[in-house]
Design a protein around this motif. Structure first.
Motif, mmCIF file in Angstrom:
data_model
loop_
_atom_site.group_PDB
_atom_site.id
_atom_site.type_symbol
_atom_site.label_atom_id
_atom_site.label_comp_id
_atom_site.label_asym_id
_atom_site.label_seq_id
_atom_site.Cartn_x
_atom_site.Cartn_y
_atom_site.Cartn_z
ATOM 1 N N TRP A 147 9.626 0.298 8.966
ATOM 2 C CA TRP A 147 8.817 0.459 8.368
ATOM 3 C C TRP A 147 7.289 0.098 9.505
ATOM 4 O O TRP A 147 7.524 -1.847 10.055
ATOM 5 N N PRO A 187 7.579 2.361 2.382
ATOM 6 C CA PRO A 187 8.949 2.757 2.239
ATOM 7 C C PRO A 187 10.054 1.177 1.492
ATOM 8 O O PRO A 187 9.731 -0.356 1.705
ATOM 9 N N THR A 204 -4.324 5.438 1.214
ATOM 10 C CA THR A 204 -3.754 4.496 0.919
ATOM 11 C C THR A 204 -1.777 4.809 1.649
ATOM 12 O O THR A 204 -1.422 5.744 1.372
ATOM 13 N N VAL A 205 -1.432 4.135 2.184
ATOM 14 C CA VAL A 205 0.543 4.577 2.592
ATOM 15 C C VAL A 205 1.311 3.867 1.563
ATOM 16 O O VAL A 205 1.119 2.701 1.331
ATOM 17 N N GLN A 206 2.305 4.664 1.116
ATOM 18 C CA GLN A 206 3.450 4.225 0.362
ATOM 19 C C GLN A 206 4.079 3.275 1.443
ATOM 20 O O GLN A 206 4.373 3.731 2.217
#
Ligand code: SDX
Length: 400
Positions: free
Chosen positions: A384, A7, A3-5
């Protein structure tokens, strides 16, 4: 895929600090503006645009001899090459003055013997202090030449689009006085010269506004000052930025056509009901009355005694009602709200209101670029990638 954080996205870079700058500063809560620490009220009262430009660039007020030298340098560089004037004459007369100005700045590059080989800008990143200083000084000389030529380019376009002869600057007039002289072909009254000088002081710099940021982004690629300034003109033209001043007058005239002061509240309610915006109101940083608007309101009231009294009264009424309705949201008059009334009273056509803003703001753009170049770093933020798709198949066209 892990899972990507996601921003935090700061839309419009609201509240983001990307550099240190001491050229000018705003206290948005208290409605305060300083140039190199000096309050704008004191500069409007005591300074000149020439002295203020020196202050912004050099970081201190000039001694008398320094100011005289700076004024002479500006005067000596006000002329624009005839070929640039001839190029302007080839533009359609309907060309907006901000586009003509941007065209003129780009045309000037070819006539500036110091516009360097693109590689020279790399000196900004090098260890050779001598080469860095030389590049910085060259950029400053170009910037001062542009400050000197902006009034000439703007006034020339005003004359050309009317089919009138271009007026050359006079050696004994101030920057503001020469601008009005070149616009109208006659020396301005002392009051008109003073008002224009104050307006130029008020518009010279303003923290990290969109056009100053644009100039810095472009300059950060180690390109010449002309490229940075040409881009800044494009940003300033926008109605959310410098372009608002000419739209303020259009809104005041709309109310005037409806019946004047008695129709202000009805007009405003209609505008707000469709999420419209009152031009010259609101600000990303000021959540209080813009100190520049306060000074321009005084001058607008002074000048309204002769002309356009009703428009001034409509503006004052619109301010009063708008603050009642939007003040608690921190929406107050900004610099653009009264500037148009001042320029209109000086006989300036509305399409030239934003170019006047540019004639002033070029000093701030030059000062901020020079400051940033002292510790230059390429400006390159991130966006992003919300899709996060990294292996979408390429589908042949006949199968789509
Ligand atoms: C200049 O940055 C600088 O320093 C610029 C400048 C300089 O010297 O360089 O000071 C010069 O550009 C002055 C601003 C000139 N522009 C205008 O006058 C155009 C009208 N003003 C607005 O569009 C607006 O106030 C901005 C663009 C100036 C600032 O907008 P923000 O900070 O992005 O705020 P926003 O658009 O997100 O609005 C926040 C809320 C909104 O309501 P909600 O959706 O939250 O309900 O305030 C409302 C907006 O609708 N709002 C206004 C309004 N300005 C903001 N409502 C009515 N009239 C307005 N003028």
């Amino acid at each position: 895929m892990s899972t990507v954080q996601v921003p935090e996205i700061k839309k419009g870079l609201e509240g983001v600090y990307f550099t240190v700058s001491n050229v000018s500063a705003i206290n948005g809560q208290e409605g305060r503006l300083v140039y190199r620490g000096i309050p704008i009220e004191a500069l409007a009262e005591h300074s000149s645009f020439e002295e203020t430009s020196f202050l912004l660039i050099e970081g201190r007020l000039p001694r008398r001899d320094e100011l005289e030298t700076f004024v002479q340098t500006l005067r000596r560089n006000m002329d624009v090459p005839g070929q640039v004037i001839d190029a302007l004459k080839k533009l359609p007369r309907s060309t907006h003055p901000m586009d003509a100005l941007r065209f003129g700045v780009s045309a000037l590059v070819g006539f500036d013997a110091e516009v360097m080989d693109p590689r020279e800008g790399l000196a900004l990143m090098g260890k050779d202090e001598e080469a860095r200083r030389a590049y910085w000084e060259k950029g400053k000389r170009m910037g001062i030449r542009l400050i000197a030529k902006f009034p000439t380019l703007v006034a020339a376009w005003h004359r050309i689009r009317q089919g009138l002869p271009v007026v050359d600057p006079l050696p004994d007039l101030s920057h503001a006085g020469n601008f009005l002289y070149m616009m109208f072909g006659e020396k301005p009254t002392p009051t008109a010269e003073r008002v224009m000088d104050v307006a130029l002081i008020l518009h010279a710099a303003h923290g990290m506004n969109a056009s100053t940021f644009t100039a810095i982004v472009i300059a950060s690629t180690a390109v010449d000052m002309y490229s940075a300034i040409a881009g800044a003109i494009g940003a300033l033209k926008g109605p959310l930025h410098g372009g608002a001043n000419q739209l303020v007058l259009a809104q005041l005239r709309e109310i005037q056509a409806r019946g004047g002061v008695s129709r202000v509240e009805e007009w405003l309610e209609e505008l707000l009901s469709r999420k419209g915006r009152v031009m010259g109101f609101g600000h990303r940083v000021y959540k209080a009355y813009d100190p520049r608007a306060r000074i321009l309101k005084k001058w607008a009231g002074e000048l309204a005694k002769e002309k356009e009294r009703e428009l001034y009264e409509i503006a004052v009424k619109l301010e009063e009602i708008n603050i009642q309705k939007l003040g608690e949201k921190g929406i107050f008059p900004n610099v653009d709200f009264y500037s148009g009334l001042v320029y209109g009273a000086l006989g300036i056509p509305t399409e030239f209101f934003t170019p006047i803003f540019a004639v002033a703001r070029v000093s701030g753009w030059v000062a901020d670029v020079l400051e940033y170049w002292k510790e230059n770093r390429l400006i390159r933020p991130r966006a992003w990638y919300s899709d996060q798709v990294w292996d979408r198949p390429y589908v042949p066209i006949d199968e789509r």
